[in-house]
Write a protein that holds these residues in place. Structure first.
Motif, PDB file in Angstrom:
ATOM      1  N   LEU A   1       0.850  -1.182   0.000  1.00 55.13           N
ATOM      2  CA  LEU A   1       0.000   0.000   0.000  1.00 55.13           C
ATOM      3  C   LEU A   1       0.887   1.234   0.000  1.00 55.13           C
ATOM      4  CD1 LEU A   1      -2.778  -0.813   2.654  1.00 55.13           C
ATOM      5  CD2 LEU A   1      -3.009  -0.829   0.150  1.00 55.13           C
ATOM      6  N   PRO A   2       0.442   2.303  -0.668  1.00 57.47           N
ATOM      7  CA  PRO A   2       1.237   3.531  -0.677  1.00 57.47           C
ATOM      8  C   PRO A   2       1.150   4.243   0.673  1.00 57.47           C
ATOM      9  CG  PRO A   2      -0.858   3.899  -1.774  1.00 57.47           C
ATOM     10  CD  PRO A   2      -0.797   2.429  -1.469  1.00 57.47           C
ATOM     11  N   PRO A   3       2.168   5.005   1.040  1.00 57.58           N
ATOM     12  CA  PRO A   3       2.095   5.787   2.280  1.00 57.58           C
ATOM     13  C   PRO A   3       1.065   6.895   2.150  1.00 57.58           C
ATOM     14  CG  PRO A   3       4.052   6.386   1.034  1.00 57.58           C
ATOM     15  CD  PRO A   3       3.448   5.214   0.315  1.00 57.58           C
ATOM     16  N   GLU A   4       0.519   7.307   3.281  1.00 57.11           N
ATOM     17  CA  GLU A   4      -0.425   8.430   3.319  1.00 57.11           C
ATOM     18  C   GLU A   4       0.144   9.468   4.285  1.00 57.11           C
ATOM     19  OE1 GLU A   4      -4.885   7.564   2.907  1.00 57.11           O
ATOM     20  OE2 GLU A   4      -4.108   5.743   3.838  1.00 57.11           O
ATOM     21  N   PRO A   5       0.885  10.431   3.797  1.00 57.07           N
ATOM     22  CA  PRO A   5       1.519  11.400   4.691  1.00 57.07           C
ATOM     23  C   PRO A   5       0.532  12.339   5.375  1.00 57.07           C
ATOM     24  CG  PRO A   5       1.912  11.979   2.388  1.00 57.07           C
ATOM     25  CD  PRO A   5       1.277  10.633   2.388  1.00 57.07           C
ATOM     26  N   ASP A   6      -0.633  12.527   4.777  1.00 65.17           N
ATOM     27  CA  ASP A   6      -1.631  13.410   5.368  1.00 65.17           C
ATOM     28  C   ASP A   6      -2.368  12.660   6.475  1.00 65.17           C
ATOM     29  OD1 ASP A   6      -4.543  14.493   5.540  1.00 65.17           O
ATOM     30  OD2 ASP A   6      -3.420  16.107   4.581  1.00 65.17           O
ATOM     31  N   ALA A   7      -2.205  13.116   7.723  1.00 64.38           N
ATOM     32  CA  ALA A   7      -2.766  12.401   8.862  1.00 64.38           C
ATOM     33  C   ALA A   7      -4.287  12.342   8.819  1.00 64.38           C
ATOM     34  CB  ALA A   7      -2.305  13.057  10.163  1.00 64.38           C
ATOM     35  N   ALA A   8      -4.914  13.439   8.413  1.00 62.97           N
ATOM     36  CA  ALA A   8      -6.381  13.469   8.363  1.00 62.97           C
ATOM     37  C   ALA A   8      -6.904  12.495   7.317  1.00 62.97           C
ATOM     38  CB  ALA A   8      -6.870  14.888   8.070  1.00 62.97           C
ATOM     39  N   GLU A   9      -6.250  12.459   6.168  1.00 55.79           N
ATOM     40  CA  GLU A   9      -6.665  11.545   5.113  1.00 55.79           C
ATOM     41  C   GLU A   9      -6.432  10.094   5.535  1.00 55.79           C
ATOM     42  OE1 GLU A   9      -8.430  10.301   1.764  1.00 55.79           O
ATOM     43  OE2 GLU A   9      -8.273  12.400   2.424  1.00 55.79           O
ATOM     44  N   ALA A  10      -5.312   9.844   6.224  1.00 50.25           N
ATOM     45  CA  ALA A  10      -5.031   8.496   6.715  1.00 50.25           C
ATOM     46  C   ALA A  10      -6.099   8.036   7.707  1.00 50.25           C
ATOM     47  CB  ALA A  10      -3.659   8.454   7.358  1.00 50.25           C
ATOM     48  N   ALA A  11      -6.538   8.930   8.579  1.00 57.98           N
ATOM     49  CA  ALA A  11      -7.581   8.592   9.556  1.00 57.98           C
ATOM     50  C   ALA A  11      -8.889   8.268   8.859  1.00 57.98           C
ATOM     51  CB  ALA A  11      -7.769   9.742  10.543  1.00 57.98           C
ATOM     52  N   ARG A  12      -9.209   9.021   7.813  1.00 61.31           N
ATOM     53  CA  ARG A  12     -10.432   8.740   7.055  1.00 61.31           C
ATOM     54  C   ARG A  12     -10.344   7.371   6.377  1.00 61.31           C
ATOM     55  NH1 ARG A  12     -10.296  14.432   6.143  1.00 61.31           N
ATOM     56  NH2 ARG A  12      -8.992  14.195   4.283  1.00 61.31           N
ATOM     57  N   THR A  13      -9.157   7.024   5.888  1.00 59.08           N
ATOM     58  CA  THR A  13      -8.974   5.719   5.261  1.00 59.08           C
ATOM     59  C   THR A  13      -9.185   4.599   6.269  1.00 59.08           C
ATOM     60  OG1 THR A  13      -7.410   6.606   3.640  1.00 59.08           O
ATOM     61  CG2 THR A  13      -7.355   4.239   4.019  1.00 59.08           C
ATOM     62  N   ILE A  14      -8.632   4.771   7.474  1.00 59.33           N
ATOM     63  CA  ILE A  14      -8.799   3.765   8.529  1.00 59.33           C
ATOM     64  C   ILE A  14     -10.280   3.575   8.838  1.00 59.33           C
ATOM     65  CG2 ILE A  14      -8.402   3.261  10.968  1.00 59.33           C
ATOM     66  CD1 ILE A  14      -5.943   2.826   9.210  1.00 59.33           C
ATOM     67  N   ASP A  15     -11.008   4.676   8.998  1.00 64.52           N
ATOM     68  CA  ASP A  15     -12.442   4.594   9.290  1.00 64.52           C
ATOM     69  C   ASP A  15     -13.186   3.872   8.169  1.00 64.52           C
ATOM     70  OD1 ASP A  15     -12.123   5.925  11.672  1.00 64.52           O
ATOM     71  OD2 ASP A  15     -12.794   7.870  10.920  1.00 64.52           O
ATOM     72  N   LEU A  16     -12.841   4.188   6.936  1.00 63.32           N
ATOM     73  CA  LEU A  16     -13.528   3.606   5.796  1.00 63.32           C
ATOM     74  C   LEU A  16     -13.275   2.103   5.708  1.00 63.32           C
ATOM     75  CD1 LEU A  16     -15.273   4.125   3.316  1.00 63.32           C
ATOM     76  CD2 LEU A  16     -13.197   4.653   2.021  1.00 63.32           C
ATOM     77  N   ILE A  17     -12.021   1.698   5.891  1.00 64.55           N
ATOM     78  CA  ILE A  17     -11.698   0.274   5.841  1.00 64.55           C
ATOM     79  C   ILE A  17     -12.450  -0.481   6.945  1.00 64.55           C
ATOM     80  CG2 ILE A  17      -9.869  -1.443   6.124  1.00 64.55           C
ATOM     81  CD1 ILE A  17      -7.923   0.656   4.965  1.00 64.55           C
ATOM     82  N   PHE A  18     -12.420   0.072   8.149  1.00 60.66           N
ATOM     83  CA  PHE A  18     -13.106  -0.588   9.259  1.00 60.66           C
ATOM     84  C   PHE A  18     -14.596  -0.719   8.966  1.00 60.66           C
ATOM     85  CE2 PHE A  18     -15.440  -0.823  13.183  1.00 60.66           C
ATOM     86  CZ  PHE A  18     -14.735  -1.755  13.920  1.00 60.66           C
TER      87      PHE A  18
END
Length: 208
Positions: free
Chosen positions: A150-167
């Protein structure tokens, strides 16, 4: 691990053994009696503790059942099976196996139904079950990024949204499959679900 002690409660230190006995007794009562007939008095009797002991720890039946179910989901682990797809399949199969247990199924469906009219209960479900289990998504995503899957996500807010979406996608699909549709989340289904999930996670983002 996040404390399950109700806010504002003070007094003698809690007994880990008593907590474990109470939560186990709650799950046994759910299977034997069902949600509607479960009482704190029955749980106290099964656990071998005074009823006042329960009230020092939990405000009522709703909170007690949430914590009893949350303890089951704390059994989930992230296996290292060599690839992101295999890791996801391992977690999803564990999750489906827990939901197949009568105490998890009965307890989860009951507290979710009750939470539709109880905001405090919804918050307890989020804190005790949802937020705690997002640890698996965080760990799995970090491992997959370290592998280059998976590619890195340097933007913390975007990374948090991705975590929520996957869950939400994983939990929603498995809960719907096992508890709403009452269909098996077997290896064939889990393999197909994982393939669809990964097609979105590994897709190259389009221009913003």
């Amino acid at each position: 691990m996040q404390s399950r002690t109700p806010a504002g409660r003070t007094g003698r230190p809690r007994s880990t053994a008593a907590d474990a006995a109470i939560l186990a007794a709650t799950r046994a009562a759910l299977v034997e009696l069902g949600w509607s007939k479960l009482t704190l008095g029955d749980v106290a009797l099964r656990a071998g503790v005074a009823k006042t002991t329960l009230y020092r720890r939990w405000a009522g039946k709703n909170e007690l059942v949430v914590d009893a179910v949350a303890e089951l989901f704390d059994e989930l682990t992230l296996p290292d099976r060599g690839s992101l797809a295999a890791d996801i399949e391992g977690v999803v199969l564990q999750f489906a196996a827990i939901l197949a247990r009568p105490e998890a199924r009965n307890g989860l469906m009951a507290v979710v139904a009750e939470s539709t009219r109880d905001e405090a209960l919804r918050e307890r479900i989020r804190a005790s079950i949802v937020d705690r289990q997002k640890r698996l998504v965080l760990a799995g995503r970090a491992r997959a990024q370290a592998r280059g899957e998976l590619p890195p996500e340097p933007d913390a807010a975007e990374a948090a949204r991705t975590i929520d979406l996957i869950f939400d996608m994983v939990a929603g699909a498995v809960v719907h499959r096992t508890l709403v549709s009452a269909e098996p989340a077997d290896e064939e289904w889990v393999h197909g679900f994982t393939r669809v999930l990964l097609s979105g996670l590994t897709a190259t983002p389009g221009p913003g």
